[in-house]
Design a protein around this motif. Structure first.
Motif, PDB file in Angstrom:
ATOM      1  N   LEU A 126     -42.815 -82.246 -31.945  1.00  0.00           N
ATOM      2  CA  LEU A 126     -44.223 -82.643 -31.847  1.00  0.00           C
ATOM      3  C   LEU A 126     -45.046 -81.538 -31.180  1.00  0.00           C
ATOM      4  O   LEU A 126     -44.528 -80.748 -30.398  1.00  0.00           O
ATOM      5  N   GLU A 175     -38.973 -89.182 -30.328  1.00  0.00           N
ATOM      6  CA  GLU A 175     -39.970 -88.280 -30.909  1.00  0.00           C
ATOM      7  C   GLU A 175     -41.051 -89.034 -31.681  1.00  0.00           C
ATOM      8  O   GLU A 175     -41.209 -88.834 -32.899  1.00  0.00           O
ATOM      9  N   ARG A 176     -41.797 -89.892 -30.981  1.00  0.00           N
ATOM     10  CA  ARG A 176     -42.922 -90.580 -31.623  1.00  0.00           C
ATOM     11  C   ARG A 176     -44.161 -90.349 -30.771  1.00  0.00           C
ATOM     12  O   ARG A 176     -44.187 -90.675 -29.581  1.00  0.00           O
ATOM     13  N   SER A 193     -39.763 -82.330 -26.269  1.00  0.00           N
ATOM     14  CA  SER A 193     -39.980 -82.499 -27.717  1.00  0.00           C
ATOM     15  C   SER A 193     -39.542 -81.279 -28.518  1.00  0.00           C
ATOM     16  O   SER A 193     -39.850 -80.139 -28.186  1.00  0.00           O
TER      17      SER A 193
END
Lengths: 314, 314
Positions: free
Chosen positions: B119, B90-91, B116
């Protein structure tokens, strides 16, 4: 404790009282339902009919079960009573009057368990001669189907009364949830209200259809929560480090989720959205029959030992 | 839509990516997992081993299933891809870079579903050449077990992409929950957070033991919610008048319950209470195995048609 050979007195033959009666009779107790209403016998038979297949699917009842009997008043009591369930309408004056009359005809150490969901047991016991034997034993609806009972005492309740009530409910096959103090909604109704508040918020804001929000629970969260509790889910999400690791990684994030949760009102626009959503569901009677048919299957699937009284279903 | 003969590309072979891979492979798709980590193959095999008995209990897989294959990079892609699942960490920067590389090797109309949970899909699609084909398809954990997928688009997502993703997830046996707009936590995590907030409050206040609060859900609310949703429960509680009658009788009462709900913090004292409570539960790995063993039984019991892909379990 076994209920076979015991006599259970139930005050009130409404939905809750009749539901309790079906459980106790199925567990082998002699079950007396005190209700002056001439319609009580019909209601009792109707709920008995609904409860019977459910109790059978849950592993109760055996051949020993006998039908509950109606008595119109306490004057008609013709046997010593081992345990009393109070399941009268939720009006304090009615309950305190009934408790006073009851104390005239039963010994001082017979435990009385009130099914009240909203009244204070401390208030209820104020005028009693033997307030130490009064407890709340709140069922999840309907009592013949749901395997939990919330048990809590008031200011004057004695520990022995709580222990005796716990033993009776356990003998009935129930999981007893002990509260250390009274709180509006006990545990189950508070948790239910908390989930529903967010469901109502999501529907009111138009985030998803009522049907999809319901399905998020029936197809997603419900099946998982029938097996692992909400804290256990985060405990296992933490991997080998468990809940402590989860707090380290996601504790702050969870607090942010909490802050973002909704705070809806049941205003007319919101009521209309929910009412319209339910028009796409089953009618209430069909939903109730569906619940009675399927929940015992779920209980047996989630925990084969849920009803330890009799031989296991299937 | 059938997945047999289709090629599914999954970006990321972590817990979620590998969980998705097990589902798609079981449903008959050729499944490629793109992950440069040399440990990815081992992880994939490990999750495949956990998923296999679960998918079997749910009615999948048949003889046609084949194991997912690992590819280290997109340069190793040697077949046209029908659908992409993005399951990277999750970046945002990592995801946008991967999406840019992906757009170089797949046609403009191949749908990409991001898993996700936190996000924004609108942010994620900002730099894309064909942002209309990006959707969020968020699974409930683990993807091979839980039968719901939350589907939502961003500002630039096209309706056809949502429809195509819905058809793919349905072909996988999932119930698709459609969100009309992005919201932190989608539906399932918000509802879960709402219930857990009150569970934490009750534990922090010492109202009951963590074990009894968990049991209020696993033995009470969970089995019922696996069958009827929270709004349906009040709809049936209203009797023949349904939810409208419930609002008339108890609408104001519900708002008072909501006001009385707790607003806890995950401070160190509260964390300690919950951590100690979990010490009395199973260790995380055992809980996960218990969940994987029992939840498929619950799903099948609650809804024999939950997995319509194959012949029904039992």
């Amino acid at each position: 404790v076994t209920l076979s050979g015991k006599t259970i007195l139930i005050l009130g033959g409404g939905t809750i009282g009749a539901g309790w009666a079906a459980c106790f009779a199925a567990a082998g107790a002699r079950t007396l339902v005190c209700d002056p209403d001439p319609a009580a016998a019909g209601r009792l038979a109707e709920i008995q009919n609904k409860a019977h297949p459910v109790l059978q699917a849950l592993g109760l009842p055996s051949e020993q079960d006998s039908a509950p009997e109606i008595i119109p008043g306490l004057a008609d009591l013709n046997a010593p009573v081992d345990f009393v369930v109070e399941a009268l309408p939720e009006r304090m004056a009615l309950k305190t009057a009934a408790l006073a009359a009851l104390e005239d005809v039963i010994p001082a150490d017979t435990v009385i368990a009130s099914s009240s969901s909203g009244l204070s047991v401390s208030d209820m016991q104020t005028g009693m001669r033997h307030p130490d034997r009064l407890v709340i034993g709140h069922p999840c609806n309907p009592p013949y189907l749901m395997p939990v009972v919330e048990l809590v005492g008031g200011a004057a309740t004695a520990p022995w009364a709580l222990d005796r009530a716990a033993a009776i409910f356990q003998a009935l096959g129930k999981r007893v949830l002990r509260l250390n103090r009274e709180l509006p909604g006990h545990l189950v109704n508070r948790l239910q209200a908390a989930l529903w508040r967010e469901a109502v918020h999501l529907a009111a804001e138009g985030v998803a259809s009522v049907g999809d929000i319901e399905a998020a629970i029936t197809k997603g969260l419900g099946p998982r929560w029938a097996v692992v509790g909400p804290t256990e889910i985060f405990h296992l999400a933490g991997g080998p480090g468990g809940i402590a690791k989860f707090f380290d990684d996601l504790g702050d994030e969870v607090e942010r989720w909490w802050e973002s949760l909704g705070d809806p009102r049941l205003d007319s626009a919101t009521r209309a959205i929910l009412t319209e959503g339910m028009a796409a569901s089953k009618p209430p009677e069909e939903l109730a029959a569906h619940r009675d048919a399927m929940v015992p299957r779920v209980i047996a699937a989630a925990d084969p030992d849920a009803y330890p009284l009799k031989s296991k279903p299937q």
